[in-house]
Write a protein that holds these residues in place. Structure first.
Motif, PDB file in Angstrom:
ATOM      1  N   GLN A   1       0.834  -1.206   0.000  1.00  0.00           N
ATOM      2  CA  GLN A   1       0.000   0.000   0.000  1.00  0.00           C
ATOM      3  C   GLN A   1       0.869   1.256   0.000  1.00  0.00           C
ATOM      4  O   GLN A   1       0.615   2.199  -0.743  1.00  0.00           O
ATOM      5  CB  GLN A   1      -0.951   0.007   1.206  1.00  0.00           C
ATOM      6  N   ARG A   2       1.913   1.266   0.818  1.00  0.00           N
ATOM      7  CA  ARG A   2       2.829   2.412   0.847  1.00  0.00           C
ATOM      8  C   ARG A   2       3.503   2.615  -0.507  1.00  0.00           C
ATOM      9  O   ARG A   2       3.663   3.749  -0.968  1.00  0.00           O
ATOM     10  CB  ARG A   2       3.894   2.224   1.923  1.00  0.00           C
ATOM     11  N   LEU A   3       3.895   1.522  -1.130  1.00  0.00           N
ATOM     12  CA  LEU A   3       4.526   1.625  -2.456  1.00  0.00           C
ATOM     13  C   LEU A   3       3.556   2.178  -3.480  1.00  0.00           C
ATOM     14  O   LEU A   3       3.917   2.998  -4.322  1.00  0.00           O
ATOM     15  CB  LEU A   3       5.058   0.261  -2.903  1.00  0.00           C
ATOM     16  N   ARG A   4       2.302   1.706  -3.439  1.00  0.00           N
ATOM     17  CA  ARG A   4       1.295   2.218  -4.378  1.00  0.00           C
ATOM     18  C   ARG A   4       1.071   3.715  -4.165  1.00  0.00           C
ATOM     19  O   ARG A   4       0.955   4.475  -5.135  1.00  0.00           O
ATOM     20  CB  ARG A   4      -0.025   1.474  -4.197  1.00  0.00           C
ATOM     21  N   GLU A   5       1.018   4.140  -2.906  1.00  0.00           N
ATOM     22  CA  GLU A   5       0.815   5.568  -2.614  1.00  0.00           C
ATOM     23  C   GLU A   5       2.015   6.394  -3.089  1.00  0.00           C
ATOM     24  O   GLU A   5       1.853   7.469  -3.638  1.00  0.00           O
ATOM     25  CB  GLU A   5       0.612   5.762  -1.106  1.00  0.00           C
ATOM     26  N   LYS A   6       3.192   5.859  -2.857  1.00  0.00           N
ATOM     27  CA  LYS A   6       4.407   6.582  -3.227  1.00  0.00           C
ATOM     28  C   LYS A   6       4.576   6.702  -4.736  1.00  0.00           C
ATOM     29  O   LYS A   6       4.984   7.731  -5.256  1.00  0.00           O
ATOM     30  CB  LYS A   6       5.631   5.892  -2.616  1.00  0.00           C
ATOM     31  N   HIS A   7       4.243   5.613  -5.443  1.00  0.00           N
ATOM     32  CA  HIS A   7       4.487   5.576  -6.882  1.00  0.00           C
ATOM     33  C   HIS A   7       3.224   5.722  -7.724  1.00  0.00           C
ATOM     34  O   HIS A   7       3.263   5.619  -8.952  1.00  0.00           O
ATOM     35  CB  HIS A   7       5.213   4.275  -7.257  1.00  0.00           C
ATOM     36  N   GLY A   8       2.088   5.941  -7.062  1.00  0.00           N
ATOM     37  CA  GLY A   8       0.854   6.219  -7.775  1.00  0.00           C
ATOM     38  C   GLY A   8       0.302   5.110  -8.612  1.00  0.00           C
ATOM     39  O   GLY A   8      -0.256   5.341  -9.673  1.00  0.00           O
TER      40      GLY A   8
END
Length: 87
Positions: free
Chosen positions: A79-86
């Motif tokens: 989830q953090r990766l998705r938020e960071k990289h859109g």
């Protein structure tokens, strides 16, 4: 099984280059019967570097576990990766 060749074979650079690209591992070169050099293709070299990086990261993770650092849930990480990289 590792490929071992005498240093005299380095004279035929085309053959050695082909051999390096055919072998998925380094080729050991001997001089007077003793190990002298290791040669490999760039692909093999990059794969070796990637494995060293994986082992380093695993050792770091094991150290963190041994020190009792809290674990993070895998879904939270993604989830953090998705938020960071859109994505």
């Amino acid at each position: 099984m590792p490929e071992i060749r005498p240093i005299a074979e380095l004279r035929n650079t085309s053959k050695i280059s082909e051999l390096c690209h055919e072998q998925p591992e380094p080729i050991f070169i001997t001089k007077n019967g003793y190990g002298d050099l290791v040669i490999m293709s760039i692909e093999t070299y990059e794969r070796q570097l990637a494995m060293v990086d994986v082992y380093r990261k695993l050792a770091e993770a094991e150290k963190q576990l041994a020190e009792g650092l809290p674990l993070v849930d895998g879904e939270q990480v993604f989830q953090r990766l998705r938020e960071k990289h859109g994505r």
